[in-house]
Design a protein around this motif. Structure first.
Motif, PDB file in Angstrom:
ATOM      1  N   ILE A   1       2.406 -10.520   8.133  1.00  0.00           N
ATOM      2  CA  ILE A   1       3.272  -9.563   8.825  1.00  0.00           C
ATOM      3  C   ILE A   1       3.287  -8.271   8.022  1.00  0.00           C
ATOM      4  N   THR A   2       3.293  -7.139   8.717  1.00  0.00           N
ATOM      5  CA  THR A   2       3.300  -5.833   8.070  1.00  0.00           C
ATOM      6  C   THR A   2       4.633  -5.131   8.318  1.00  0.00           C
ATOM      7  N   TYR A   3       5.185  -4.539   7.267  1.00  0.00           N
ATOM      8  CA  TYR A   3       6.454  -3.807   7.341  1.00  0.00           C
ATOM      9  C   TYR A   3       6.283  -2.422   6.741  1.00  0.00           C
ATOM     10  N   ARG A   4       7.157  -1.513   7.131  1.00  0.00           N
ATOM     11  CA  ARG A   4       7.189  -0.170   6.555  1.00  0.00           C
ATOM     12  C   ARG A   4       8.394  -0.112   5.619  1.00  0.00           C
ATOM     13  N   ALA A   5       8.147   0.229   4.367  1.00  0.00           N
ATOM     14  CA  ALA A   5       9.203   0.267   3.355  1.00  0.00           C
ATOM     15  C   ALA A   5       9.368   1.681   2.808  1.00  0.00           C
ATOM     16  N   THR A   6      10.573   1.969   2.349  1.00  0.00           N
ATOM     17  CA  THR A   6      10.839   3.244   1.697  1.00  0.00           C
ATOM     18  C   THR A   6      11.608   2.970   0.408  1.00  0.00           C
TER      19      THR A   6
ATOM     20  N   GLU B   1       0.861  -1.183   0.000  1.00  0.00           N
ATOM     21  CA  GLU B   1       0.000   0.000   0.000  1.00  0.00           C
ATOM     22  C   GLU B   1       0.897   1.233   0.000  1.00  0.00           C
ATOM     23  N   PHE B   2       0.801   2.000  -1.072  1.00  0.00           N
ATOM     24  CA  PHE B   2       1.632   3.188  -1.242  1.00  0.00           C
ATOM     25  C   PHE B   2       0.923   4.407  -0.671  1.00  0.00           C
ATOM     26  N   LEU B   3       1.642   5.165   0.143  1.00  0.00           N
ATOM     27  CA  LEU B   3       1.129   6.416   0.686  1.00  0.00           C
ATOM     28  C   LEU B   3       1.426   7.525  -0.317  1.00  0.00           C
ATOM     29  N   PRO B   4       0.791   8.688  -0.187  1.00  0.00           N
ATOM     30  CA  PRO B   4       1.081   9.787  -1.114  1.00  0.00           C
ATOM     31  C   PRO B   4       2.575  10.123  -1.105  1.00  0.00           C
TER      32      PRO B   4
ATOM     33  N   ALA C   1       5.720   3.071   1.892  1.00  0.00           N
ATOM     34  CA  ALA C   1       4.698   2.053   1.658  1.00  0.00           C
ATOM     35  C   ALA C   1       4.599   1.103   2.838  1.00  0.00           C
ATOM     36  N   THR C   2       3.448   0.456   2.940  1.00  0.00           N
ATOM     37  CA  THR C   2       3.230  -0.608   3.901  1.00  0.00           C
ATOM     38  C   THR C   2       3.220  -1.909   3.118  1.00  0.00           C
ATOM     39  N   VAL C   3       4.100  -2.837   3.490  1.00  0.00           N
ATOM     40  CA  VAL C   3       4.198  -4.129   2.813  1.00  0.00           C
ATOM     41  C   VAL C   3       3.619  -5.185   3.740  1.00  0.00           C
ATOM     42  N   LYS C   4       2.691  -5.994   3.209  1.00  0.00           N
ATOM     43  CA  LYS C   4       2.132  -7.107   3.979  1.00  0.00           C
ATOM     44  C   LYS C   4       2.501  -8.378   3.254  1.00  0.00           C
TER      45      LYS C   4
END
Length: 130
Positions: free
Chosen positions: A58-63, A28-31, A40-43
């Motif tokens: 599991i959920t991760y925060r990606a850049t 899920e990409f944020l603005p 983004a949030t990666v699941k």
């Protein structure tokens, strides 16, 4: 390039695809901010223990960044150590975004290894109007 939103699909191990089930994978990409850094949030789905059939999401925060000319996306995130007793590791996702078809195809690799561990295919999910 319109990345913002949810992209859903599967993660699969290329060499074992006919032997093991593909796993749920979502980004899920944020603005995108003025600094052009993508957040983004990666699941992803993974096994709880090495021999357990149970899986958890599991959920991760990606850049990362995207090359607007080529459509190549690069995201990096740090895994947690809770899955199958593994230590935390950095993961790199490299994908080609096809804006015309609303799909994204790419590879998933641990930064400690040169070769990709898996591939993924995602499709942009349209949200229902309120």
């Amino acid at each position: 390039m319109q990345l913002e939103g949810t992209w859903t699909g599967v993660l699969f191990i290329d060499k074992l695809r006919q032997f093991i089930e593909d796993e749920f994978f979502q980004i899920e990409f944020l603005p995108i901010g003025t600094d052009k850094v993508i957040v983004a949030t990666v699941k992803e789905q993974g096994q709880r223990e090495s021999l357990s059939p149970d899986k958890e999401t599991i959920t991760y925060r990606a850049t990362g960044r995207i090359d607007s000319e080529s459509g190549e996306l690069r995201l990096v995130y740090e895994t947690r150590s809770s899955l199958a007793g593994k230590e935390a590791q950095s993961v790199e996702l490299i994908a080609k975004v096809n804006e015309n078809t609303g799909t994204m195809k790419g590879h998933y690799r641990l930064m400690s290894q040169a070769e990709p561990q898996a591939s993924f295919i995602l499709r942009k999910t349209e949200k229902e109007p309120l």
